[in-house]
Every structure is written in structure tokens, then in C-alpha cells.
Design a protein around this motif. Structure first.
Motif, short mmCIF file in Angstrom:
data_model
loop_
_atom_site.label_atom_id
_atom_site.label_comp_id
_atom_site.label_asym_id
_atom_site.label_seq_id
_atom_site.Cartn_x
_atom_site.Cartn_y
_atom_site.Cartn_z
N GLY A 304 4.92 7.16 -1.52
CA GLY A 304 4.98 5.89 -0.82
C GLY A 304 6.28 5.68 -0.08
O GLY A 304 6.32 4.94 0.91
N ALA A 305 7.36 6.36 -0.52
CA ALA A 305 8.63 6.25 0.20
C ALA A 305 8.53 6.88 1.58
O ALA A 305 9.12 6.38 2.54
CB ALA A 305 9.75 6.93 -0.60
N LEU A 306 7.78 7.99 1.70
CA LEU A 306 7.60 8.63 3.00
C LEU A 306 6.56 7.91 3.85
O LEU A 306 6.64 7.91 5.08
CB LEU A 306 7.17 10.09 2.80
N LEU A 307 5.57 7.30 3.20
CA LEU A 307 4.43 6.72 3.91
C LEU A 307 4.56 5.21 4.07
O LEU A 307 3.60 4.56 4.51
CB LEU A 307 3.14 7.04 3.17
N ALA A 308 5.72 4.63 3.76
CA ALA A 308 5.85 3.18 3.75
C ALA A 308 5.54 2.56 5.12
O ALA A 308 4.70 1.67 5.24
CB ALA A 308 7.25 2.79 3.29
N LEU A 309 6.22 3.05 6.17
CA LEU A 309 6.00 2.46 7.50
C LEU A 309 4.62 2.79 8.07
O LEU A 309 3.96 1.90 8.62
CB LEU A 309 7.10 2.91 8.45
N PRO A 310 4.11 4.04 7.98
CA PRO A 310 2.73 4.27 8.45
C PRO A 310 1.70 3.41 7.71
O PRO A 310 0.76 2.91 8.33
CB PRO A 310 2.51 5.76 8.17
N ALA A 311 1.86 3.24 6.39
CA ALA A 311 0.92 2.40 5.65
C ALA A 311 1.03 0.94 6.08
O ALA A 311 0.02 0.23 6.18
CB ALA A 311 1.17 2.53 4.15
N THR A 312 2.26 0.49 6.36
CA THR A 312 2.44 -0.88 6.85
C THR A 312 1.81 -1.05 8.22
O THR A 312 1.19 -2.08 8.52
CB THR A 312 3.94 -1.22 6.91
N LEU A 313 1.94 -0.04 9.07
CA LEU A 313 1.29 -0.09 10.38
C LEU A 313 -0.23 -0.15 10.25
O LEU A 313 -0.90 -0.82 11.05
CB LEU A 313 1.68 1.15 11.20
N LEU A 314 -0.77 0.54 9.24
CA LEU A 314 -2.22 0.50 9.02
C LEU A 314 -2.68 -0.91 8.66
O LEU A 314 -3.66 -1.43 9.23
CB LEU A 314 -2.60 1.49 7.92
N LEU A 315 -1.99 -1.53 7.71
CA LEU A 315 -2.35 -2.90 7.34
C LEU A 315 -2.16 -3.86 8.51
O LEU A 315 -2.98 -4.74 8.75
CB LEU A 315 -1.51 -3.36 6.15
N LYS A 316 -1.07 -3.69 9.24
CA LYS A 316 -0.81 -4.55 10.39
C LYS A 316 -1.89 -4.41 11.45
O LYS A 316 -2.33 -5.40 12.05
CB LYS A 316 0.56 -4.21 10.97
N ALA A 317 -2.33 -3.18 11.69
CA ALA A 317 -3.34 -2.94 12.72
C ALA A 317 -4.68 -3.57 12.37
O ALA A 317 -5.32 -4.22 13.21
CB ALA A 317 -3.50 -1.44 12.96
N PHE A 318 -5.12 -3.41 11.11
CA PHE A 318 -6.47 -3.83 10.75
C PHE A 318 -6.55 -5.24 10.18
O PHE A 318 -7.63 -5.81 10.12
CB PHE A 318 -7.06 -2.84 9.74
N LEU A 319 -5.42 -5.82 9.77
CA LEU A 319 -5.45 -7.18 9.24
C LEU A 319 -4.86 -8.22 10.19
O LEU A 319 -5.20 -9.39 10.09
CB LEU A 319 -4.69 -7.24 7.90
N ILE A 320 -3.96 -7.77 11.08
CA ILE A 320 -3.30 -8.73 11.98
C ILE A 320 -3.71 -8.49 13.43
O ILE A 320 -4.23 -9.39 14.10
CB ILE A 320 -1.77 -8.63 11.83
N ASP A 321 -3.50 -7.27 13.93
CA ASP A 321 -3.76 -7.00 15.35
C ASP A 321 -5.24 -7.11 15.71
O ASP A 321 -5.58 -7.44 16.86
CB ASP A 321 -3.24 -5.61 15.72
N SER A 322 -6.12 -6.81 14.75
CA SER A 322 -7.55 -6.84 15.06
C SER A 322 -8.13 -8.25 15.08
O SER A 322 -9.24 -8.47 15.57
CB SER A 322 -8.33 -6.00 14.03
N ASP A 323 -7.40 -9.22 14.54
CA ASP A 323 -7.88 -10.60 14.46
C ASP A 323 -7.04 -11.48 15.37
O ASP A 323 -5.86 -11.70 15.11
CB ASP A 323 -7.79 -11.09 13.02
N PRO A 324 -7.62 -12.01 16.46
CA PRO A 324 -6.83 -12.87 17.37
C PRO A 324 -6.24 -14.08 16.67
O PRO A 324 -5.17 -14.56 17.05
CB PRO A 324 -7.86 -13.28 18.43
N ASN A 325 -6.92 -14.60 15.64
CA ASN A 325 -6.42 -15.77 14.93
C ASN A 325 -5.24 -15.46 14.01
O ASN A 325 -4.58 -16.38 13.53
CB ASN A 325 -7.55 -16.40 14.10
N ALA A 326 -5.01 -14.15 13.77
CA ALA A 326 -3.91 -13.77 12.88
C ALA A 326 -2.73 -13.19 13.64
O ALA A 326 -1.74 -12.80 13.02
CB ALA A 326 -4.41 -12.76 11.84
#
Length: 367
Positions: A304-326
Motif C-alpha cells: 500500500g505504500a507503493l500503491l497509495a497514490l494510484p489507489a487514491t486516483l482510482l477512488l477519486k476517478a470513480f467516486l468523485i470525477d464520475s459524478d457531477p454532483n460530487a
């Protein structure tokens, strides 16, 4: 349903999913790392598919990923072997340093019996004992690598049809295509930029340590390169071993010089220069970066230390960027306020080619 209830149930579902992921972290973490590696080499695979069969292009991309993994593992094994061979000659210095520290602890008012108890538990009579935790986890590392290689193999085979799948996704769900593309571009830029600047930092540290006169400079260069992938605290992890060896071989002055040089080099390269090349697609605030490191180490374990930012980008992409209301959450996540704006509110690029791509992107977002 009331919005409060919807948010509460959503957060509860996310917590349950994350706890499940934590339970199978030994499977999820290497698979996600393999996915990241295949995303990085996918442009090469797409270019090769124009001149050869797509399955053959997938095999070539798989071989490239495996070559990178073999090189990475070989460098780590070589560094550990060099360290094992060199450390025994510093046993006397290590014992003297330990004796000095224990005497200092007694002078500061610590109970002598407690100090002796700590000494007996740590067993400092052999500096090689510092490597026991590393060597004891070789079986776990081997299992992780086996899972990573198998996952990469199957991901490479599936990637041969990725172009057709993305074309269908453009028709079925155009907004999802934009989200997937943004995530892929962000992950690709993150790994490439981090790797390049990791090499720059490692070579700069090797040159500086050679001038200072610290032993095993190439071992510390490999360590500096690896820890560059760990956000925020990677620098601290990378500076402790060479500073300790400088303390054993050259005294306090040499150790302080090593720490000062590392601070200057890493601050200039990683804090000032590197973010300019990472781009807004990867940028998150320093607080989010640090919290993501703690969070993903808890969920995915050491990887998780190596994958912290890519995993955060994944959550950001599918939970925030994909929803205009978020999208408003990006105001508190994105490193640049301008990159947090919705795409419909972004100023049009002056370059005609970029303007055309911007219009196509907005058309996809509108469906």
C-alpha cells in the motif's frame, strides 16, 4: 430516501468493501500493482498492434513488464547481499555506539535495569541481527511476486481486446470512458515521472555519498530509488540507513552531513521540480497524499505504500470525477484549484488541436 440516509448507507457499504479488501490484501495488492504496470505499457502495446498481431503485441508488453520486475528484484537482492557481506566489519563500531547510547540513557535518568532489559531484547551484539526481519519475510515476498506475475500474465492476455472494449464503452457509456481514460493517464504519468525522478535522486545521492566517503554508495542508491515511490515519508526511510553507516564509519559529523545533503537534494528534486512534471491529473494536496499513504498501508499492507497514490486516483476517478454532483469535493482534494473545476467550466485551450480534443471531451461528458 433522505440524502443523509443515502450518504450514511453509502459510507457503510464502502467501509464493508474496504474491510473485505483488507482481508484479502495479499491477493488484491499484487493484482492492482500488475494492473498499474499493464496500464503503463499499454501505449507501447497499442503502437505494436499496428504492425503485428494484437496477441503478439500483448506478449511483447508482458515481456517488458516481466523484464522490469526481474530488474527491480535483482537490484533489491543485490543490495541486500552487499549489505550482508559488508555489515559484519562494523560490529565493533556498532557495539561502541550502542554502549555510548545506553550510557547516555542512564545519564538522562533512565532506569539502568530497564535499559539492560531493552538491550537483552534487541540483542545488539551482532549488527547482522538488523537484517533478520527482512530475511524472515522472504517466503511472503516470494508468494507476492508469484501472484503478481500470474496476475500480470492474465491482464496482458485480456488487454489484447481492450481497444475494442473501449470503442464499445464510448457508445454505451461515454462518461465512463472519460473517467477510465483520466485514471489511466494519471496512473501512467505518475509511474513514469516517479521512476525518472527516482533515478535522478538515486544518482544524485550516490554522487553525494561518494564525495562524502560513505561506504556502499550503490546500495544506498538502490534504496533511494525504491523509497522514492513512497510519498511523503520515503525520503526519511531512505536517509536513515546511510546516515547510520556514516555514523559508524565516520562519526557524527559525517552522519549530519549525509542528512543535510539528502534533505537538500530531495527537497529540491521531489518538492520543487517533480510536481511540475507530474501534472494536475495526478496532483493531490500534501495532506491527502499523507493520509492516503496511512490509509492504503492499513488496507493493502506493505504494498500500500507503493500503491497509495494510484489507489487514491482510482477512488477519486470513480467516486468523485464520475459524478457531477460530487465534483465539488475536488476543491479539497486536487493540488491545483483550477484542475478541480468541472470540464464545462474550464477555459478553452488556445491551441486548435487541444481545443478540438476539449470539445470532444465535453461532448462525451454530455453523452
Amino acid at each position: 430516501m433522505p440524502r443523509f440516509l443515502v450518504v450514511t448507507l453509502g459510507l457503510a457499504a464502502v467501509c464493508v468493501i474496504l474491510l473485505f479488501v483488507q482481508g484479502i490484501q495479499d491477493i488484491v495488492a499484487p493484482i492492482f500493482l500488475g494492473l498499474n504496470l499493464m496500464i503503463v505499457v499499454y501505449p507501447l502495446q497499442r503502437a505494436l498492434s499496428r504492425v503485428m498481431h494484437r496477441y503478439l503485441a500483448s506478449v511483447v508488453s508482458l515481456l517488458v513488464v516481466l523484464a522490469v520486475l526481474v530488474s527491480f528484484v535483482w537490484a533489491c537482492v543485490w543490495a541486500v547481499i552487499e549489505l550482508i557481506n559488508a555489515l559484519p566489519q562494523y560490529n565493533a563500531q556498532f557495539l561502541a555506539l550502542w554502549k555510548t547510547l545506553t550510557e547516555l540513557g542512564v545519564q538522562l535518568g533512565l532506569d539502568a535495569s530497564q535499559v539492560n532489559k531493552v538491550i537483552s531484547e534487541i540483542k545488539p551484539n551482532d549488527v547482522m541481527g538488523l537484517l533478520v526481519p527482512i530475511l524472515g519475510n522472504l517466503s511472503a515476498v516470494g508468494s507476492l511476486l508469484a501472484t503478481l506475475v500470474m496476475a500480470t500474465f492474465f491482464l496482458a492476455m485480456d488487454s489484447s481486446s481492450m481497444g475494442s472494449r473501449l470503442k464499445l464503452l464510448r457508445v454505451v457509456q461515454p462518461r465512463a470512458l472519460v473517467v477510465v481514460s483520466d485514471f489511466s493517464n494519471g496512473v501512467r504519468r505518475y509511474w513514469l515521472v516517479t521512476t525518472v525522478f527516482g533515478l535522478i535522486v538515486a544518482l544524485a545521492d550516490v554522487a553525494a555519498l561518494s564525495i562524502i566517503g560513505v561506504p556502499l554508495v550503490w546500495v544506498w542508491g538502490v534504496l533511494s530509488f525504491i523509497t522514492n515511490y513512497i510519498p511523503n515519508i520515503g525520503f526519511v526511510i531512505g536517509v536513515v540507513p546511510p546516515a547510520l553507516l556514516a555514523l559508524l564509519s565516520g562519526g557524527w559529523v559525517q552522519a549530519l552531513v549525509v542528512i543535510a545533503v539528502y534533505c537538500v537534494l530531495n527537497f529540491v528534486i521531489q518538492v520543487i521540480i517533480q510536481p511540475k512534471f507530474t501534472g494536475e491529473s495526478v496532483g493531490v494536496t500534501p495532506t491527502i497524499s499523507f493520509l492516503s499513504l496511512l490509509f492504503w498501508v492499513f488496507i493493502l499492507g506493505p504494498l500500500g505504500a507503493l500503491l497509495a497514490l494510484p489507489a487514491t486516483l482510482l477512488l477519486k476517478a470513480f467516486l468523485i470525477d464520475s459524478d457531477p454532483n460530487a465534483r465539488w469535493l475536488n476543491l479539497f482534494v486536487a493540488s491545483s484549484p483550477d484542475s478541480a473545476l468541472p470540464d464545462d467550466e474550464q477555459p478553452a485551450p488556445r491551441n486548435p488541436r487541444k481545443a478540438r480534443k476539449d470539445r470532444e471531451r465535453k461532448a462525451l461528458l454530455r453523452g
